[in-house]
Write an enzyme that holds these catalytic residues in place. Structure first.
Site, short mmCIF file in Angstrom:
data_model
loop_
_atom_site.label_atom_id
_atom_site.label_comp_id
_atom_site.label_asym_id
_atom_site.label_seq_id
_atom_site.Cartn_x
_atom_site.Cartn_y
_atom_site.Cartn_z
N THR A 35 7.50 21.30 27.33
CA THR A 35 6.20 21.13 27.99
C THR A 35 6.38 20.95 29.50
O THR A 35 5.40 21.02 30.24
CB THR A 35 5.43 19.89 27.43
OG1 THR A 35 6.30 18.76 27.47
CG2 THR A 35 4.98 20.13 26.00
N TYR A 146 2.89 10.54 17.88
CA TYR A 146 3.18 9.99 19.21
C TYR A 146 3.16 8.46 19.18
O TYR A 146 4.11 7.81 19.65
CB TYR A 146 2.14 10.52 20.20
CG TYR A 146 2.43 10.19 21.64
CD1 TYR A 146 3.45 10.84 22.34
CD2 TYR A 146 1.67 9.24 22.32
CE1 TYR A 146 3.71 10.54 23.67
CE2 TYR A 146 1.92 8.95 23.65
CZ TYR A 146 2.93 9.59 24.33
OH TYR A 146 3.19 9.31 25.65
N THR A 176 -2.35 8.27 33.19
CA THR A 176 -1.91 8.54 34.56
C THR A 176 -2.23 9.98 34.92
O THR A 176 -2.21 10.86 34.05
CB THR A 176 -0.39 8.26 34.66
OG1 THR A 176 -0.18 6.89 34.35
CG2 THR A 176 0.15 8.53 36.05
#
Ligand code: UDP
Length: 309
Positions: A35, A146, A176
């Site tokens: 990713t 996750y 974030t």
């Protein structure tokens, strides 16, 4: 110092590596590019003290050139869209991958910092979330690869500290954002910004009354570097405690861009946390840290980055 940043091609890993290079350290960036983006590595490679190694932390790690003083593990797909398609990969990264890096830290006597997450709190029943809250996670839900992966990583990291004496740190990162995010990673802010830039409908999940607390990446990186330099081994929340509804965040983006986009409410994913805001008392006390960048400034900088793409 000689420092390993796993996940250096990713959004946060890239900014962390850039900061460490700016502080004069030598940085090896390890990334599988699953990713992560080659563009992020290219920008780092302009500094002669940066070396890129393509590799998966879940495979045996072969990096030559001497011992590391610090190892930061920022490697893991992290968008809720990835939780579905990369479920097994995420769990392998958070288990075998974290173990490989911990073994390396043990061998080298390096400080090991694990990137954990506010997802450890699941859909929280305590608000705001202090580090002492154990969370409300569905172990078989769509976010579980996750959430449980990162919870396991925290347990593994803590076990290496207790059993092998490895000097470990755990940062619980709250939402974030900033330049170097993937435009198509599916998360709220990149999606809203790209939609607004193209004057397309903004896809707000549900009625948008769910909340998040968005932290600008430079603030986060500063907190992470301070945590690594401390001797504090318990988890520390790093984020911004200015809470906002997703609908408001979408409206802010539309306004800042001056877009003609309309807000379109679409189906909300299962187990989407209702509210999220970090309790930052520990970060303030232990690290003397607090977030500095206001939302409108951070949003504007991020919009400029996506425009430049
Ligand atoms: N969200 C949204 N539209 C999108 C993507 C996300 O309304 O196109 C919502 C999502 O359901 C969640 C919030 O925005 O309530 C933040 O989602 P994101 O994927 O950025 O991060 P999360 O906090 O869920 O990990």
């Amino acid at each position: 110092m000689r420092i390993l940043v796993a996940g250096a091609a990713g959004f946060i890993g890239h900014h962390l590596a850039k900061r460490l290079l700016g502080d004069g350290h030598s940085v090896v960036g390890l990334d599988s590019l699953t990713t992560g983006q080659p563009r992020n590595v290219k920008a780092l490679a302009e500094n002669g003290k940066f070396e890129f190694v393509r590799g998966d932390i879940a495979e045996p790690i072969s990096v030559t050139g001497g011992k590391f003083d610090q190892i930061y593990n920022m490697a893991c797909p992290a968008s809720p869209v990835d939780f579905k398609h990369k479920a097994i990969e995420i769990m392998t990264t958070c288990s075998a991958g974290v173990r490989n890096l911990l073994d390396l830290a043990h061998r080298d006597g390096a400080v090991f910092l694990q990137a954990s997450t506010s997802e450890c709190y699941g859909d929280p029943q305590v608000h705001p979330q202090p580090e002492t809250y154990w969370g409300n996670v569905n172990p078989i839900g769509p976010r579980s690869p996750y959430d449980e992966g990162k919870r396991f990583a925290e347990a593994l990291t803590t076990s290496y500290r207790r059993l092998h004496g490895v000097s470990t740190r755990i940062v619980r990162i709250f939402n974030t954002y900033g330049p170097a995010m993937r435009a198509d990673d599916g998360r709220a802010l990149p999606t809203f910004i790209m939609q607004a830039l193209k004057n397309e409908p903004i896809t707000v999940h549900g009625d948008g009354s769910q909340t998040r607390s968005f932290c600008y990446v430079d603030d986060l990186v500063d907190g992470i570097v301070r945590l690594a330099a401390s001797d504090y081994s318990e988890p520390v929340n790093i984020g911004n405690d200015q809470e906002v509804t997703i609908l408001q965040a979408a409206k802010d983006v539309v306004k800042l861009i001056g877009s003609r986009s309309e807000i379109r409410c679409v189906e909300r994913p299962a187990d989407d946390p209702e509210r999220r805001r970090p309790d930052l008392a520990r970060a303030r006390q232990v690290l003397g840290w607090s977030p500095k960048v206001a939302r409108d400034i951070g949003f504007a900088r991020t919009i400029e980055y996506f425009k430049s793409l």
